[in-house]
Motif scaffolding. Structure first.
Motif, PDB file in Angstrom:
ATOM      1  N   SER A  82     -13.681  -5.649  -2.718  1.00  7.12           N
ATOM      2  CA  SER A  82     -15.276  -6.213  -2.168  1.00  7.12           C
ATOM      3  C   SER A  82     -16.722  -6.533  -3.091  1.00  7.12           C
ATOM      4  CB  SER A  82     -15.707  -5.174  -1.217  1.00  7.12           C
ATOM      5  OG  SER A  82     -16.969  -5.292  -0.775  1.00  7.12           O
ATOM      6  N   TRP A  83     -16.634  -6.449  -4.155  1.00  7.39           N
ATOM      7  CA  TRP A  83     -17.270  -6.398  -5.255  1.00  7.39           C
ATOM      8  C   TRP A  83     -16.936  -7.211  -6.567  1.00  7.39           C
ATOM      9  CZ3 TRP A  83     -22.311  -6.872  -2.871  1.00  7.39           C
ATOM     10  CH2 TRP A  83     -22.373  -6.431  -1.386  1.00  7.39           C
ATOM     11  N   VAL A  84     -15.473  -8.069  -5.968  1.00  9.67           N
ATOM     12  CA  VAL A  84     -14.839  -8.578  -7.611  1.00  9.67           C
ATOM     13  C   VAL A  84     -14.481  -9.705  -7.044  1.00  9.67           C
ATOM     14  CG1 VAL A  84     -13.277  -8.207  -8.958  1.00  9.67           C
ATOM     15  CG2 VAL A  84     -14.124  -6.457  -7.798  1.00  9.67           C
ATOM     16  N   GLN A  85     -15.758 -10.847  -7.552  1.00  9.83           N
ATOM     17  CA  GLN A  85     -15.587 -12.131  -6.903  1.00  9.83           C
ATOM     18  C   GLN A  85     -15.854 -13.119  -9.098  1.00  9.83           C
ATOM     19  OE1 GLN A  85     -18.466 -10.773  -5.544  1.00  9.83           O
ATOM     20  NE2 GLN A  85     -16.449 -10.038  -3.941  1.00  9.83           N
ATOM     21  N   LYS A  86     -15.741 -14.250  -9.278  1.00 11.72           N
ATOM     22  CA  LYS A  86     -15.446 -14.403 -10.282  1.00 11.72           C
ATOM     23  C   LYS A  86     -15.189 -16.228 -10.302  1.00 11.72           C
ATOM     24  CE  LYS A  86     -12.629 -15.243 -15.318  1.00 11.72           C
ATOM     25  NZ  LYS A  86     -11.761 -14.634 -15.440  1.00 11.72           N
ATOM     26  N   LEU A  87     -16.860 -16.798 -10.749  1.00  7.32           N
ATOM     27  CA  LEU A  87     -16.977 -17.827 -10.650  1.00  7.32           C
ATOM     28  C   LEU A  87     -17.051 -18.471 -11.982  1.00  7.32           C
ATOM     29  CD1 LEU A  87     -18.781 -20.113  -9.237  1.00  7.32           C
ATOM     30  CD2 LEU A  87     -20.358 -19.301 -10.198  1.00  7.32           C
ATOM     31  N   LEU A  88     -15.513 -19.007 -11.441  1.00  9.86           N
ATOM     32  CA  LEU A  88     -14.824 -20.134 -12.428  1.00  9.86           C
ATOM     33  C   LEU A  88     -15.284 -21.340 -13.316  1.00  9.86           C
ATOM     34  CD1 LEU A  88     -12.951 -18.439 -12.437  1.00  9.86           C
ATOM     35  CD2 LEU A  88     -10.996 -20.228 -13.002  1.00  9.86           C
ATOM     36  N   ILE A  89     -15.849 -22.225 -11.840  1.00  8.96           N
ATOM     37  CA  ILE A  89     -17.008 -23.814 -12.141  1.00  8.96           C
ATOM     38  C   ILE A  89     -18.564 -23.057 -10.670  1.00  8.96           C
ATOM     39  CG2 ILE A  89     -17.108 -26.100 -11.659  1.00  8.96           C
ATOM     40  CD1 ILE A  89     -13.582 -26.081 -12.961  1.00  8.96           C
ATOM     41  N   ASP A  90     -19.409 -23.428 -11.252  1.00  2.00           N
ATOM     42  CA  ASP A  90     -20.720 -23.244 -10.358  1.00  2.00           C
ATOM     43  C   ASP A  90     -20.474 -24.967  -9.585  1.00  2.00           C
ATOM     44  OD1 ASP A  90     -22.018 -22.980  -9.011  1.00  2.00           O
ATOM     45  OD2 ASP A  90     -23.670 -22.113 -10.658  1.00  2.00           O
ATOM     46  N   TRP A  91     -21.129 -25.513  -8.816  1.00  2.00           N
ATOM     47  CA  TRP A  91     -22.068 -26.866  -7.834  1.00  2.00           C
ATOM     48  C   TRP A  91     -21.437 -28.142  -8.897  1.00  2.00           C
ATOM     49  CZ3 TRP A  91     -20.293 -26.799  -3.448  1.00  2.00           C
ATOM     50  CH2 TRP A  91     -20.446 -25.712  -2.290  1.00  2.00           C
ATOM     51  N   THR A  92     -20.273 -28.967  -9.180  1.00  2.00           N
ATOM     52  CA  THR A  92     -19.373 -30.166  -9.631  1.00  2.00           C
ATOM     53  C   THR A  92     -19.572 -31.613  -8.451  1.00  2.00           C
ATOM     54  OG1 THR A  92     -19.034 -28.392 -11.329  1.00  2.00           O
ATOM     55  CG2 THR A  92     -17.998 -30.454 -11.204  1.00  2.00           C
ATOM     56  N   LEU A  93     -20.592 -31.824  -9.589  1.00  3.22           N
ATOM     57  CA  LEU A  93     -20.859 -33.263  -8.837  1.00  3.22           C
ATOM     58  C   LEU A  93     -19.263 -34.207  -9.424  1.00  3.22           C
ATOM     59  CD1 LEU A  93     -22.186 -35.299  -5.963  1.00  3.22           C
ATOM     60  CD2 LEU A  93     -22.700 -36.108  -8.917  1.00  3.22           C
ATOM     61  N   LEU A  94     -18.445 -34.516  -7.600  1.00  8.01           N
ATOM     62  CA  LEU A  94     -17.318 -35.533  -7.774  1.00  8.01           C
ATOM     63  C   LEU A  94     -17.293 -36.622  -7.250  1.00  8.01           C
ATOM     64  CD1 LEU A  94     -14.168 -32.894  -7.543  1.00  8.01           C
ATOM     65  CD2 LEU A  94     -15.543 -32.788  -9.316  1.00  8.01           C
ATOM     66  N   ASP A  95     -18.073 -37.194  -8.099  1.00  2.70           N
ATOM     67  CA  ASP A  95     -18.135 -38.825  -7.833  1.00  2.70           C
ATOM     68  C   ASP A  95     -17.647 -40.690  -8.762  1.00  2.70           C
ATOM     69  OD1 ASP A  95     -19.564 -38.683 -10.544  1.00  2.70           O
ATOM     70  OD2 ASP A  95     -21.819 -39.216  -9.672  1.00  2.70           O
ATOM     71  N   SER A  96     -16.851 -39.935  -9.689  1.00  2.07           N
ATOM     72  CA  SER A  96     -15.924 -40.742 -10.099  1.00  2.07           C
ATOM     73  C   SER A  96     -14.397 -40.133 -10.591  1.00  2.07           C
ATOM     74  CB  SER A  96     -16.191 -41.395 -11.461  1.00  2.07           C
ATOM     75  OG  SER A  96     -16.353 -40.423 -12.371  1.00  2.07           O
ATOM     76  N   GLU A  97     -13.650 -41.176 -10.732  1.00  2.09           N
ATOM     77  CA  GLU A  97     -12.118 -40.466 -11.245  1.00  2.09           C
ATOM     78  C   GLU A  97     -12.736 -39.689 -12.674  1.00  2.09           C
ATOM     79  OE1 GLU A  97      -9.576 -43.681 -11.769  1.00  2.09           O
ATOM     80  OE2 GLU A  97      -9.893 -44.538  -9.612  1.00  2.09           O
ATOM     81  N   ALA A  98     -13.524 -40.517 -13.393  1.00  2.00           N
ATOM     82  CA  ALA A  98     -13.564 -39.376 -14.189  1.00  2.00           C
ATOM     83  C   ALA A  98     -14.355 -38.167 -14.495  1.00  2.00           C
ATOM     84  CB  ALA A  98     -14.565 -40.068 -15.395  1.00  2.00           C
ATOM     85  N   ALA A  99     -15.386 -37.751 -13.182  1.00  2.00           N
ATOM     86  CA  ALA A  99     -15.564 -36.371 -12.973  1.00  2.00           C
ATOM     87  C   ALA A  99     -14.574 -35.943 -12.473  1.00  2.00           C
ATOM     88  CB  ALA A  99     -17.067 -36.983 -12.184  1.00  2.00           C
TER      89      ALA A  99
END
Length: 300
Positions: A82-99
């Protein structure tokens, strides 16, 4: 006058990101991945690799970049108790093939971990405030939950689902039905697909995509992501192969595709399936019965 204009500009730049105009995106997508004790390290790697491959797929890349704004925002976390969550990647903008390629590589490089219990309600509770602190303004908010068991820890999943739907967050599910007992001997849940459909998912056009094994997970997550990013109805294999091509005058990438528009005042709590015949607390009851029968104790 020039000094005044410069001062105003400096003050604006000093404002927190939330106070400045937020960049619009077609979709704010949170990926929530089960790492409970029923999943062994090899299966955890198969899950992760499924997401890595999906975001490397040219069809999904095209769908991400093919929307009204040509970009989406994605966050990725893993969950168990219930209280175990692991954020691996926070909000990330995907706006190109490189991103998109960089996001996929970050997923590939992140360490694999395993925890204990299964709290879908805890995962939803954790995800809800993520959208309010996102630096992007999204046309749609989607929470994508994958897992291999029903909720057996924390609050009742339907109560927390209601809270998410009140925030206009659509919840989709990817149950993994591998047909084998977990490492503790807990039997496979043959009704997990129906449980996810009735108890976990909700919101306009919410859906369940089933992985029939961990080996099937890459196929399932690719199909599921495609539906979420393009915001179209259920897909079959032909649709996936044809994405991006014109069919009956409709561009499938980010297309409305004849779907009913969601009104601004729609109450998302109305978009849930009928009550599950076994009850949405079936996971909690099965867990208590199993531990009592096997070890003469009930879990905390």
């Amino acid at each position: 006058m020039a000094r005044l204009v410069g001062l105003i500009a400096l003050l604006f730049l000093a404002l927190p990101a939330a106070a400045q105009e937020r960049k619009e995106v077609d979709l704010a997508l949170v990926l929530a991945i089960d790492i409970s004790g029923s999943i062994d390290p090899d299966e955890a790697r198969l899950q992760r690799q499924g997401y890595v491959e999906a975001f490397s797929d040219p069809v999904i890349v095209k769908a991400i970049l093919g929307g009204n704004h040509g970009r989406i925002a994605v966050a990725y976390f893993e969950w168990s108790d219930s209280w175990v969550q692991k954020l691996l990647i926070d909000w990330t903008l995907l706006d190109s093939e490189a991103a998109i390629a960089a996001f996929s590589q970050r997923l590939a490089d992140a360490p694999i971990s395993i925890a204990r219990r299964t709290s879908i309600s805890g995962a939803i509770r954790y995800a809800i405030p993520m959208y309010s602190r996102s630096p992007y303004e999204a046309e749609r908010k989607v929470l994508d939950i994958s897992g291999d068991g029903s909720n057996n820890d924390g609050g009742l999943v339907t109560d927390i689902r209601h809270d998410a739907l009140k925030e206009r967050i659509v919840i989709n599910g990817l149950p993994i039905m591998n047909g084998r007992p977990n490492p503790f001997g807990f039997p496979a849940e043959d009704d997990l697909d129906r449980y996810y459909l009735h108890c976990v998912t909700g919101g306009p056009r919410s859906f369940v995509e089933v992985a029939r094994s961990f080996e099937d997970f890459p196929r399932a997550i690719r199909k599921k992501l495609l539906q979420e990013v393009a915001d179209i109805g259920p897909l079959n294999d032909f649709d996936i192969g044809e994405l991006g091509k014109s069919r009956d005058g409709v561009q499938l990438a980010q297309s409305a595709g004849g779907r009913r528009a969601v009104k601004a005042d729609d109450d998302y709590t109305r978009f849930v399936r009928p009550e599950y015949e076994l009850g949405c607390d079936v996971g909690e009851r099965r867990s208590r019965d199993f531990w009592q029968r096997r070890f003469g104790v009930t879990p905390d």
